[in-house]
Design an enzyme around this catalytic site. Structure first.
Site, mmCIF file in Angstrom:
data_model
loop_
_atom_site.group_PDB
_atom_site.id
_atom_site.type_symbol
_atom_site.label_atom_id
_atom_site.label_comp_id
_atom_site.label_asym_id
_atom_site.label_seq_id
_atom_site.Cartn_x
_atom_site.Cartn_y
_atom_site.Cartn_z
ATOM 1 N N ASP A 1 55.466 46.788 33.143
ATOM 2 C CA ASP A 1 56.393 46.163 34.073
ATOM 3 C C ASP A 1 56.600 47.031 35.313
ATOM 4 O O ASP A 1 56.700 46.531 36.433
ATOM 5 C CB ASP A 1 57.740 45.914 33.366
ATOM 6 N N HIS B 1 67.186 43.847 29.161
ATOM 7 C CA HIS B 1 66.202 44.358 30.113
ATOM 8 C C HIS B 1 66.855 44.259 31.489
ATOM 9 O O HIS B 1 66.753 43.233 32.159
ATOM 10 C CB HIS B 1 64.946 43.474 30.008
ATOM 11 N N CYS C 1 61.487 45.724 43.405
ATOM 12 C CA CYS C 1 61.884 44.333 43.205
ATOM 13 C C CYS C 1 61.062 43.489 44.170
ATOM 14 O O CYS C 1 61.203 43.633 45.386
ATOM 15 C CB CYS C 1 63.372 44.169 43.481
ATOM 16 N N ASN D 1 63.487 48.086 37.969
ATOM 17 C CA ASN D 1 63.823 48.504 36.609
ATOM 18 C C ASN D 1 64.801 49.672 36.583
ATOM 19 O O ASN D 1 64.782 50.529 37.459
ATOM 20 C CB ASN D 1 62.551 48.964 35.880
#
Lengths: 313, 335
Positions: free
Chosen positions: B52, B243, B276, B285
């Site tokens: 991710d 998350h 982002c 994150n």
């Protein structure tokens, strides 16, 4: 059963979050004091005026310390006399001793702040005297302030840890807070000076202090050096705290950790509080404008994540 | 449930109450025994940096760097490290080396290495490359689903059903993600009921764990609490993870609330890797270092060695030639 329904935030105490939180904006003093670039008086004045327009109820304007120690605050009189004092907004100034207090009142201050520490070593290194000696100095200030109808706010630094001593006992914090409250401070701001605290330490410390000082007279001053500030503030709110210190754009690094951040950003605090349905009276957009203004002048990026994210979809 | 006062147990609607308010059992225990620790004793951290995180980095990261990062993370005590993604490299060029990465890493016996598999084809490729755990990605927002994976929520569930069926036969666990759990970049507010609906679909299909993602980091603790309260009515708390993105600085506060509500699995990304895509220049994150710092400060065990995570973060930031997003790393690593 209704008290358990308040544990929608999981707090063991089951106390609901405050409906309103007073934000004490410390950017122009605590923030700028820790910035390397010397900011001209007119920029400071403009910043404070913009913050007043953003709806902040308290804005710490400057510090009446000797310019030898804190050159950034050398223009204290000019700033104090130059700002537009919005009705309903308080503009406290730091006064480390009686001399500073007298100068502050002469310059028009109606509220002052005094700075104690919960750590002996920090007190010695920061203001060159023991905690007890500092409290005696402060008593002179609070006496004079009382006589002249000037409000006094008390700060306790190193409440969750000290850069020299390490762990600080909650009892020591409570002791210092109690002394400041007893000598006449209307509010005590508990500062995690190096941002090392985590929510467990925050709640332990607040439990101890709440035994000695009414919760309505307490504030938290969290540093975000380790990213823990908002979580610590949340726990404080769960324990009944309704006054939070913060700094526009997260102004002010950490003198104890080069390159690290310091004060928590007002924008990020307001974002969280509004998301929680808590009233602050603050206009987030105007706040972000003030942050953009000072960051542009300082030629540096804002430390506020809300402001960083503002260039949206 | 043995310590619940019998008067309450015999209350007709106790079972309903316990379902509607999952913390009721803990609260009643507290009333009887005094304040108990309101946080879980242990939290499992799911490290999503290599997948991710890197997926959202502009710089193409060489395979050997990815492998070294994962190997370093494997030495930190992290129990789960999402290694890569078996999506088409057309969509995600960063993950084009998925086979080389999965085959190249030194798999620690104490660590799980799930990989993303959006469909059956990806799943099969993953298994062929040695995957022993996979993950599927749903969304609580129709618009996000269409824009992100080019199909409706319903269609995505059909794809996942195929993956999960095959995985079940092969004894491979499947983790489910629900994105936009606290808000959507296109639709704005997302109703907790919708998040619950999608999470339940994935759980019922066979996902052993559902990770609820605040994809654009707009959430605040109350939104988190409302969403979790809804989801926890349908899915056991022990099967849920959060998350959180830190785009608006809210991640740790949101994680704290989740922990207070009994969540004990948290996703995070070393050095806060991954910006982002919906707010250029913003962070994404939450940083593993900052999460671990908070958890350890709370006395919660994670099995993770924070210094080693900081080192891994330093390594990847040096490779990417950019500053870490982790405040803990900023405060501890001498610049």
């Amino acid at each position: 059963m209704s008290s358990c329904l308040n544990i929608e935030f999981g707090a063991a105490a089951g106390k609901p979050l405050p409906a309103k939180v007073k934000i004490v904006e410390v950017g122009p003093r605590d923030g700028l004091q820790n910035e390397q670039t010397i900011v001209p008086a007119e920029v400071k004045i403009r910043l404070i005026d913009m913050l007043s327009e953003a709806g902040l109820p308290v804005i710490e304007a400057t510090s009446f310390v000797s310019p030898k120690w804190v050159p950034q605050m050398a223009d204290q009189v000019e700033v104090m006399q130059g700002i537009h004092k919005k009705p309903g907004v308080n503009y406290p100034v730091l006064t480390p001793n009686l001399k500073g207090f007298q100068a502050a009142v002469k310059a028009g201050a109606q509220e002052v702040a005094i700075f104690g520490a919960a750590s002996e070593l920090f007190s010695k290194k920061n203001i060159n005297c023991s905690v007890e000696e500092s409290l005696q100095r402060f008593e002179e200030v609070t006496k004079a302030a009382k006589a002249q109808g000037v409000l006094v706010r008390g700060y306790v630094s190193c409440v969750l840890g000290c850069p020299y001593e390490g762990k600080v006992s909650p009892e020591k914090v409570a002791h210092v807070a109690k002394r400041l409250y007893a000598m006449g401070c209307y509010e005590i701001s508990l500062g995690d000076t190096t941002g090392v605290g985590t929510p467990g330490g925050m709640s332990e410390m607040l439990e101890a202090v709440k035994q000695e000082v009414p919760v309505d007279a307490l504030a938290v001053h969290c540093h975000d050096t380790y990213g823990q500030a908002l979580a610590n503030i949340l726990v404080a709110l769960q324990m009944g705290i309704s006054v939070v210190d913060s700094s526009i754009a997260g102004l002010g690094g950490c003198p104890y950790a080069k390159g690290a951040s310091g004060n928590v950003a007002t924008e990020d605090v307001v974002y969280m509080l509004h998301g929680l349905g808590i009233q602050t009276g603050v206009d987030l957009h105007k706040l972000m404008d003030a942050g953009a203004f000072i960051c542009q002048f300082l030629n540096r990026r804002t430390s506020s994540k809300v402001s960083q994210a503002a260039c949206k979809l | 449930m043995g310590s619940i006062p019998s008067a309450v147990k015999h209350c007709l609607s106790y079972e309903t109450l316990a379902q509607d308010y999952p913390w009721l059992a803990r609260w009643l225990q507290e009333e009887k025994y005094g304040a108990i620790c309101e946080f879980p004793k242990t939290v499992k951290i799911v490290e999503v940096g290599p997948r991710d995180g890197l997926q959202n980095e502009k710089e193409m990261v060489p395979t050997e760097v990815k492998i070294q990062l994962i190997n370093m993370l494997s030495e930190t005590g992290l129990p789960v490290i999402e290694a890569t993604s078996f999506v088409s490299f057309k969509w995600v060029p960063q993950m084009a080396d998925h086979v080389d990465v999965l085959k190249g890493i030194t798999k620690s016996p104490h660590v799980k290495y799930p990989v993303l598999t959006p469909n059956l084809r990806g799943y099969q490729a993953a298994v062929e490359a040695g995957a022993t755990e996979v993950a599927v990605f749903g969304s609580a927002s129709e618009t996000f689903s269409k824009k992100n994976i080019n199909c409706s929520i319903k269609e995505s569930m059909l794809r996942f059903k195929e993956v999960i069926s095959s995985a079940k036969q092969a004894g491979i666990p499947v983790r489910g993600y629900v994105s936009c759990a606290l808000g959507c970049p296109y639709e704005g507010h997302i109703e907790p009921a919708k998040v619950t609906e999608v999470a339940k679909m994935m759980y019922d299909l066979g996902c052993y764990e559902i990770s609820l993602g605040d994809t654009i980091g707009v959430g605040t603790p109350k939104l988190m609490a409302n969403m979790l309260q809804s989801v926890m009515k349908e899915i056991p708390t022990s099967a849920l993870a959060v998350h959180c993105h830190d785009t608006h600085g809210q991640a740790l506060a949101n994680i704290l609330i989740a922990l207070q509500m009994g969540i004990s699995v948290v996703d995070s990304s070393v050095a806060g890797l991954g910006g982002c895509p919906y707010a250029p220049g913003a962070s994404g994150n939450v940083s593993t270092e900052d999460v671990v710092y908070m958890l350890h400060g709370l006395g919660i065990e994670t099995g993770v060695n924070l210094s080693k995570v900081i080192n891994a973060g330093e390594f990847i930031c040096q490779a990417l030639n950019r500053r870490t997003h982790s405040k803990v790393a900023q405060a501890t690593v001498k610049s």
